[in-house]
Write an enzyme that holds these catalytic residues in place. Structure first.
Site, PDB file in Angstrom:
ATOM      1  N   ASN A  12      32.965  42.854  39.120  1.00 34.79           N
ATOM      2  CA  ASN A  12      34.349  42.698  39.323  1.00 34.79           C
ATOM      3  C   ASN A  12      35.298  41.407  38.774  1.00 34.79           C
ATOM      4  OD1 ASN A  12      36.419  42.040  41.391  1.00 34.79           O
ATOM      5  ND2 ASN A  12      35.726  40.842  43.043  1.00 34.79           N
ATOM      6  N   LYS A  14      38.182  40.494  39.475  1.00 32.07           N
ATOM      7  CA  LYS A  14      39.081  39.373  39.669  1.00 32.07           C
ATOM      8  C   LYS A  14      40.564  38.820  38.505  1.00 32.07           C
ATOM      9  CE  LYS A  14      35.164  37.355  42.200  1.00 32.07           C
ATOM     10  NZ  LYS A  14      34.872  36.268  43.050  1.00 32.07           N
ATOM     11  N   HIS A 102      37.269  42.104  50.538  1.00 33.46           N
ATOM     12  CA  HIS A 102      36.394  41.205  49.334  1.00 33.46           C
ATOM     13  C   HIS A 102      36.850  39.729  50.097  1.00 33.46           C
ATOM     14  CE1 HIS A 102      35.119  38.722  46.431  1.00 33.46           C
ATOM     15  NE2 HIS A 102      34.790  39.317  45.798  1.00 33.46           N
ATOM     16  N   GLU A 104      37.329  37.752  49.813  1.00 31.49           N
ATOM     17  CA  GLU A 104      39.130  36.204  49.133  1.00 31.49           C
ATOM     18  C   GLU A 104      40.354  37.556  49.403  1.00 31.49           C
ATOM     19  OE1 GLU A 104      37.898  36.635  44.742  1.00 31.49           O
ATOM     20  OE2 GLU A 104      36.309  35.635  44.659  1.00 31.49           O
ATOM     21  N   GLU A 174      28.166  39.847  50.659  1.00 32.25           N
ATOM     22  CA  GLU A 174      28.720  38.791  49.637  1.00 32.25           C
ATOM     23  C   GLU A 174      29.117  37.073  50.539  1.00 32.25           C
ATOM     24  OE1 GLU A 174      29.850  39.736  46.019  1.00 32.25           O
ATOM     25  OE2 GLU A 174      31.983  39.794  46.744  1.00 32.25           O
ATOM     26  N   GLY A 180      31.032  31.890  43.499  1.00 33.05           N
ATOM     27  CA  GLY A 180      31.502  31.697  42.423  1.00 33.05           C
ATOM     28  C   GLY A 180      31.378  30.145  42.910  1.00 33.05           C
ATOM     29  N   SER A 216      27.024  34.495  42.845  1.00 27.54           N
ATOM     30  CA  SER A 216      26.555  34.018  41.643  1.00 27.54           C
ATOM     31  C   SER A 216      25.254  34.808  41.349  1.00 27.54           C
ATOM     32  CB  SER A 216      26.140  32.464  42.425  1.00 27.54           C
ATOM     33  OG  SER A 216      27.298  32.197  42.433  1.00 27.54           O
TER      34      SER A 216
HETATM   35  P1  13P Z   1      30.575  35.198  41.768  1.00 26.59           P
HETATM   36  O1  13P Z   1      29.602  36.090  40.890  1.00 26.59           O
HETATM   37  O2  13P Z   1      31.432  34.567  40.749  1.00 26.59           O
HETATM   38  O3  13P Z   1      29.735  34.776  42.832  1.00 26.59           O
HETATM   39  O4  13P Z   1      31.719  35.915  42.190  1.00 26.59           O
HETATM   40  C1  13P Z   1      30.501  37.363  43.262  1.00 26.59           C
HETATM   41  C2  13P Z   1      31.965  38.520  44.314  1.00 26.59           C
HETATM   42  O5  13P Z   1      32.626  37.455  44.448  1.00 26.59           O
HETATM   43  C3  13P Z   1      31.869  39.640  43.637  1.00 26.59           C
HETATM   44  O6  13P Z   1      32.789  40.459  44.528  1.00 26.59           O
END
Ligand code: 13P
Length: 261
Positions: A12, A14, A102, A104, A174, A180, A216
């Site tokens: 992903n 983003k 997601h 976010e 997640e 992140g 992560s």
């Molecule tokens: P990271 O791997 O950067 O922690 O992000 C995970 C994520 O949100 C994937 O959708």
């Protein structure tokens, strides 16, 4: 013969990488996969909308064994929804997967459980595969309420889903506190949650759905998370932006699958 599902690794991106950078990364991945094919692992990249056409073109012209997904889609089919993209538009670009729910988008764009449900329904109705993202905030984990929290997220999105759509569903766990942050959930935490998710999915007659972990993930922790965490693959953020780190996660999944069979 094995009943172990093939691992699935999804990158992903983003809101990272413009289309020029996307082409570069796509070409690098193509070369690496040609030199060392991932024979047992399904791979998906999920770029920003503006990169999708470039990615599908490279994948087709270079015959790269990789699918393309979208990070979001409208729950509506078409019409006056400024800024939105429909499932039909994605399908015309050979997109095969869509991330739904997601954290976010839930946190920053008012994606309520109702919107998650209607979006997921639109995705599967169109024949696209859905990756339903679930996961708790740190405060929920500290109160030890993570199981109830994700149960509610799963049930509100998947309860009553027509059986003909079941094969289109993948679930990604997640935990928000691990996204992140460099703070990966431990393999014990992931293992316990995976067992819990699979039992809720089985109650919903979705026991065959693949369960991924995201938060992560990198080339160093992937093997442990896969082996001890019992997941079927990963939803990768940061480490999917560089060909080497994404490939090392893919190769880990491929090697682990070979050992497990
Ligand atoms: P990271 O791997 O950067 O922690 O992000 C995970 C994520 O949100 C994937 O959708």
């Amino acid at each position: 013969m094995t009943t172990t599902p093939k691992p699935l690794v999804i990158g992903n991106w983003k809101m990272n990488l413009d289309y020029v950078e996307a082409v570069h990364l796509g070409q690098q991945l193509g070369v690496m996969l040609k030199n060392k094919p991932a024979e047992h692992t399904d791979i998906v990249v999920v770029p920003p909308f503006v990169d999708i056409r470039s990615m599908t073109s490279i994948i087709e012209s270079e015959r790269i064994a990789m699918d393309v997904g979208a990070q979001h889609v409208s729950a509506y089919d078409n019409g006056a929804y400024t800024g939105e993209i429909s499932t039909t538009m994605l399908k015309r670009l050979n997109v095969q997967w869509v991330l739904v729910g997601h954290s976010e988008r839930r946190a920053m764009y008012d994606m309520t459980d109702e919107v998650v449900l209607s979006t997921l329904q639109a995705v599967v109705r169109s024949g696209l595969k859905v990756v339903l993202c679930v996961g708790e905030a740190l405060s929920v984990r500290e109160a030890n309420e993570q199981n109830d929290f994700v149960t509610q997220q799963l049930k509100s999105a998947l309860e009553g889903l027509d059986e003909k759509f079941h094969e289109l569903v993948t679930v990604a766990y997640e935990p928000i506190w691990a996204i992140g942050t460099g703070l990966t959930a431990s393999s014990d935490q992931v293992g316990a949650m995976t067992i819990h998710l699979r039992s809720v999915l089985a109650q919903l007659s979705l026991g065959a759905a693949r369960v991924l972990y995201g938060g992560s993930v990198n080339g160093e922790n992937a093997a442990t998370l896969l082996g001890e965490g019992g997941v079927d693959g990963f939803l990768v953020g940061g480490a999917s932006l560089k060909a080497e780190s994404f490939m090392s996660i893919i190769q880990t999944c491929d090697d682990c699958y070979d050992v497990k069979r």
